[in-house]
Design an enzyme around this catalytic site. Structure first.
Site, PDB file in Angstrom:
ATOM      1  N   ASP A 121       0.847  -1.196   0.000  1.00 11.05           N
ATOM      2  CA  ASP A 121       0.000   0.000   0.000  1.00 11.05           C
ATOM      3  C   ASP A 121       0.883   1.247   0.000  1.00 11.05           C
ATOM      4  O   ASP A 121       1.815   1.348   0.794  1.00 11.05           O
ATOM      5  CB  ASP A 121      -0.911   0.025   1.235  1.00 11.05           C
ATOM      6  CG  ASP A 121      -1.933   1.142   1.117  1.00 11.05           C
ATOM      7  OD1 ASP A 121      -2.761   1.074   0.201  1.00 11.05           O
ATOM      8  OD2 ASP A 121      -1.870   2.094   1.913  1.00 11.05           O
ATOM      9  N   ASP A 145      36.204 -21.621  30.291  1.00  9.75           N
ATOM     10  CA  ASP A 145      35.156 -21.398  31.298  1.00  9.75           C
ATOM     11  C   ASP A 145      35.652 -21.859  32.666  1.00  9.75           C
ATOM     12  O   ASP A 145      36.732 -22.465  32.778  1.00  9.75           O
ATOM     13  CB  ASP A 145      33.858 -22.129  30.900  1.00  9.75           C
ATOM     14  CG  ASP A 145      32.630 -21.331  31.332  1.00  9.75           C
ATOM     15  OD1 ASP A 145      32.644 -20.808  32.471  1.00  9.75           O
ATOM     16  OD2 ASP A 145      31.679 -21.210  30.553  1.00  9.75           O
ATOM     17  N   PHE A 194      37.988 -15.898  33.564  1.00  7.62           N
ATOM     18  CA  PHE A 194      38.449 -14.902  32.584  1.00  7.62           C
ATOM     19  C   PHE A 194      38.728 -13.525  33.196  1.00  7.62           C
ATOM     20  O   PHE A 194      39.258 -12.652  32.524  1.00  7.62           O
ATOM     21  CB  PHE A 194      37.570 -14.832  31.328  1.00  7.62           C
ATOM     22  CG  PHE A 194      36.089 -14.618  31.498  1.00  7.62           C
ATOM     23  CD1 PHE A 194      35.579 -13.596  32.258  1.00  7.62           C
ATOM     24  CD2 PHE A 194      35.197 -15.464  30.821  1.00  7.62           C
ATOM     25  CE1 PHE A 194      34.216 -13.389  32.368  1.00  7.62           C
ATOM     26  CE2 PHE A 194      33.813 -15.273  30.930  1.00  7.62           C
ATOM     27  CZ  PHE A 194      33.332 -14.230  31.721  1.00  7.62           C
TER      28      PHE A 194
HETATM   29  O1  LIG Z   1       4.322   8.055  -8.493  1.00 11.84           O
HETATM   30  C1  LIG Z   1       3.443   7.181  -8.321  1.00 11.84           C
HETATM   31  N1  LIG Z   1       2.826   7.031  -7.149  1.00 11.84           N
HETATM   32  C2  LIG Z   1       1.874   6.085  -6.933  1.00 11.84           C
HETATM   33  C3  LIG Z   1       1.482   5.245  -7.970  1.00 11.84           C
HETATM   34  C4  LIG Z   1       0.423   4.200  -7.801  1.00 11.84           C
HETATM   35  O2  LIG Z   1      -0.511   4.597  -6.835  1.00 11.84           O
HETATM   36  C5  LIG Z   1      -1.217   3.439  -6.371  1.00 11.84           C
HETATM   37  C6  LIG Z   1      -1.331   3.543  -4.879  1.00 11.84           C
HETATM   38  O3  LIG Z   1      -2.502   2.943  -4.445  1.00 11.84           O
HETATM   39  P1  LIG Z   1      -2.563   1.615  -3.579  1.00 11.84           P
HETATM   40  O4  LIG Z   1      -1.300   1.425  -2.859  1.00 11.84           O
HETATM   41  O5  LIG Z   1      -3.788   1.676  -2.798  1.00 11.84           O
HETATM   42  O6  LIG Z   1      -2.635   0.447  -4.656  1.00 11.84           O
HETATM   43  P2  LIG Z   1      -3.754   0.140  -5.721  1.00 11.84           P
HETATM   44  O7  LIG Z   1      -3.413   0.747  -7.032  1.00 11.84           O
HETATM   45  O8  LIG Z   1      -5.106   0.422  -5.185  1.00 11.84           O
HETATM   46  O9  LIG Z   1      -3.580  -1.428  -5.901  1.00 11.84           O
HETATM   47  P3  LIG Z   1      -3.801  -2.571  -4.825  1.00 11.84           P
HETATM   48  O10 LIG Z   1      -4.694  -3.574  -5.474  1.00 11.84           O
HETATM   49  O11 LIG Z   1      -2.436  -3.122  -4.562  1.00 11.84           O
HETATM   50  O12 LIG Z   1      -4.431  -2.004  -3.599  1.00 11.84           O
HETATM   51  C7  LIG Z   1      -0.389   2.244  -6.802  1.00 11.84           C
HETATM   52  O13 LIG Z   1      -1.029   1.573  -7.851  1.00 11.84           O
HETATM   53  C8  LIG Z   1       0.908   2.855  -7.305  1.00 11.84           C
HETATM   54  O14 LIG Z   1       1.509   2.096  -8.297  1.00 11.84           O
HETATM   55  C9  LIG Z   1       2.127   5.409  -9.216  1.00 11.84           C
HETATM   56  O15 LIG Z   1       1.823   4.679 -10.196  1.00 11.84           O
HETATM   57  N2  LIG Z   1       3.094   6.370  -9.360  1.00 11.84           N
END
Ligand SMILES: O=c1[nH]cc([C@@H]2O[C@H](COP(=O)(O)OP(=O)(O)OP(=O)(O)O)[C@@H](O)[C@H]2O)c(=O)[nH]1
Length: 665
Positions: free
Chosen positions: A88, A544, A571
């Site tokens: 995330d 030891d 020691f």
């Molecule tokens: O410069 C960049 N910054 C971020 C990104 C992209 O943004 C998303 C972030 O969202 P998240 O972590 O919630 O992920 P999701 O796309 O929702 O996919 P999940 O199924 O894994 O939850 C992420 O896709 C980054 O790649 C970018 O592309 N450039």
């Protein structure tokens, strides 16, 4: 062929990427990883107000994304993955967490808040290792970490902002921009991992895989990261004639050149061993922590560390995902106890019950019995261990809930019990990595001391007299340890810990240049054997106390290795055997600084330039706020002291040793 050998460790495993992000898919497949794509259904709606720092939110969301897929697959896809990866990415600026914009207006608010400023991009990553058990249940082992990258935006004019928003690029991207495409034009600089901004910190991920598959493997299994560090030090080449210094017990004058030579340390990228890194410089790789989750319960022994780490970067809570409304800088109103808070307190209150249940089952040989006779019911176990049926049943059920035993329900009959893999590997007394000896020590020595903790805190002294009816100043020499039985128990404890941790310690550094080593306080020789096993050119002398050496024979009749020898002595008083490398494993914390200086002085006297010290201890964090394991141990220590890496390095430097490498294992 794959560039990174750790990626190849995943070949043949069912690796699942729990992400719909095309960028994550691309980064990982470009790195040669073969995976199946199962986007997570987890809704990113965690309450940000619950988290003390933004990275905690990102890590928790990553965990939930991955766990949702790991739990769903056996039912919906009818297969259990080996590994599930979730991630995330969030952006933080001015105390707000920005996720993906919900509409153009939202994108405008995000991008204008980033204009002309530096912000942080955090990606939390969760790696779930799934272990299918015989009864079709799945154990989940969870490794999670995060990476932070700083990005500075140029001043953005209104025209630029709207042109960019109208391109459509911001909409599925954290913070409303894609650095890899048009968004790159908005950026003045990036400090840290670029791919982390794009959505996946590949480098940190590979380091974690390395930890999982290469560093933490102990023969057929893996150990939990327990905060133990090792230091390998060597005398500074700029200190001439080290061994010619007087052998007074005080510190040697510090060499100004000693710290300069630190510049020659190897870097994490060119060696598997990390150079000494203080907490305040650690942000380049972020933090990582390990949690073991089984199908029923979640052991969050690192939760405290996470909360502590987060205190430096408090964020005010935001009211909804990524929105900028609610710049609330005041404390939120207390809406009553939260489930997670209560759970943490209850876990702490109940911790001693779990420990005592484990100790009791171990003392009553339940794990040994169920190893030789798996599938007994409570009545049969009670008969074998000569205990009441009712009490035994409660104990067995408690052990099941703790993940130490498995039970099988039977129609119209009482359930039967057998050991879990954990019990097989660590709790039966004849297991190669048995902790039985250490558990006995905890039950019979540490437990009574802790039951007098309040007096210990009031009086500031150890409670041996209250706990055992005998005073103890020097735990290893005084009357308390004069009893054969107690001495043997203590040696058993040290033996089991050395066997479990020995391989990781022996292989943490490249020791090929050392031909002889001396394991000071090496007890039964278990650690020495691990060193000779790992280094064919190395001979180890165990040094030891005479009584210990005499009794050590009980422990190694079958392992006679002519490269391990025993020398009896004290020691602090006697001449140390000559060696190229001195091993101090779990020794220095037992002693106050004055004694440590005496010992280091003696090692320095016995050393010639090029000799080394290998130090293995639990290192306290620099702010002395963790790890809990070290701080809790200090509560029952008599004369010793827990120290941090810098404190140990300074002690070593004051005797002419420079810190060459520091590694956590
Ligand atoms: O410069 C960049 N910054 C971020 C990104 C992209 O943004 C998303 C972030 O969202 P998240 O972590 O919630 O992920 P999701 O796309 O929702 O996919 P999940 O199924 O894994 O939850 C992420 O896709 C980054 O790649 C970018 O592309 N450039």
């Amino acid at each position: 062929m794959v560039l990174n050998p750790v990626i190849s460790k995943l070949a043949g495993k069912l690796v699942v990427l729990a992400s719909a992000s095309p960028r994550r898919q691309e980064i990982l497949s470009n790195a040669g990883l073969r995976f199946e794509l199962v986007p997570s259904w987890f809704k990113e709606t965690l309450d940000k107000g619950l988290f003390k720092a933004p990275h905690e939110y990102a890590v928790e969301t990553a965990k939930q994304k991955a766990l949702e897929v790991a739990r769903r697959m056996p039912f919906k896809h009818l297969k259990t993955p080996d590994i599930v990866i979730g991630a995330d990415t969030i952006v933080t600026v001015d105390g707000m967490i920005l996720e993906k914009p919900v509409d153009k207006q939202d994108a405008y608010r995000m991008l204008s808040s980033l204009s002309g400023k530096e912000h942080s991009v955090f990606t939390g990553v969760a790696i779930i290792l799934c272990h299918e058990k015989e009864n079709d249940e799945v154990d989940y082992q969870l490794v999670h970490f995060y990476e932070e990258t700083k990005v500075k935006f140029a001043d953005l004019s209104e025209d630029m902002l709207w042109e960019y928003i109208n391109s459509g690029e911001p909409m599925d991207k954290a913070g409303g921009y894609g650095i890899q495409a048009l968004g790159g034009m908005l950026v003045e600089y990036v400090h840290g991992d670029f791919l982390n901004v794009v959505g996946f910190p590949l480098n940190h991920f590979c380091k974690q895989l390395d930890m999982i598959y290469n560093r933490l493997e102990l023969e057929s299994g893996s150990v939990h990261n327990n905060g133990t560090h090792l230091i390998l030090t060597q005398p500074s080449p700029n200190l001439p004639a080290l061994s010619k210094h007087s052998s007074s017990s005080g510190p040697r004058p510090k060499s100004p050149s000693a710290s300069q030579t630190n510049g020659t340390q190897s870097s994490p990228s060119d060696s598997p061993i990390h150079k000494v890194k203080r907490k305040d410089t650690e942000s380049e790789v972020g933090e990582s922590s390990w949690t073991l989750v089984n199908s029923l319960s979640k052991h969050t022994d690192d939760a405290e560390t996470e909360l502590r780490d987060s205190e430096n970067t408090k964020l005010p809570p935001t009211t909804s995902r990524g929105h900028m409304i609610g710049h609330n800088l005041t404390e939120p109103e207390d809406s009553g106890p939260k489930k997670e808070e209560l759970q943490r307190i209850i876990e702490l209150m109940d911790g001693f019950k779990a420990s005592k249940a484990l100790f009791t089952a171990s003392e009553m040989c339940v794990f040994d019995l169920l190893q030789s006779q798996p599938g007994l019911d409570a009545a049969q176990v009670a008969q074998e261990i000569k205990a009441s049926e009712k009490g035994t049943e409660c104990l067995l059920e408690a052990c099941v809930s703790l993940g130490l035993l498995k039970s099988k329900e039977r129609k119209y009959q009482r359930p039967v019990y057998k050991n879990t893999d954990l019990a097989k590997r660590f709790l039966r007394s004849d297991a190669p990595f048995s902790l039985h000896g250490y558990i006995q020590h905890c039950n019979n020595t540490v437990w009574p001391l802790f039951s007098h903790l309040e007096s210990a805190v009031r009086e500031g002294s150890n409670q041996h007299e209250k706990a055992f009816g005998k005073k103890s100043k020097d735990v290893f020499q005084d009357t308390f340890y004069n009893s054969q039985e107690i001495k043997l128990r203590f040696m058993n404890a040290m033996h089991s810990i050395a066997k479990v941790t020995g391989k990781a310690i022996a292989t943490a550094f490249d020791l090929s240049r050392f031909k002889t080593a001396c394991d000071l306080g090496g007890c039964t020789g278990a650690m020495a054997y691990e060193f000779t096993k790992a280094h064919p050119g190395l001979s180890v002398t165990v040094f030891d106390l005479p009584a210990v050496v005499e009794m050590s024979e009980h422990f190694h009749p079958l392992h006679t290795d002519n490269r391990v020898s025993f020398v009896a002595g004290d020691f602090f008083k006697d001449e140390l055997p000559k060696a190229d490398l001195y091993i101090l494993a779990r020794i220095l914390h037992d002693w106050p600084d004055e004694k440590v200086h005496i010992l280091l002085n003696k090692i320095a006297d016995a050393s010639t330039p090029g000799c080394g010290i290998l130090l293995s201890e639990i290192f306290l964090d620099e702010d002395r706020r963790g790890p809990s394991r070290g701080l809790l141990q200090a509560l029952s220590m008599s004369v010793g002291k827990q120290r941090g890496a810098t404190e140990y390095s300074l002690l070593l430097e004051s005797h002419g040793f420079i810190t060459a490498q520091d590694v956590q294992c």
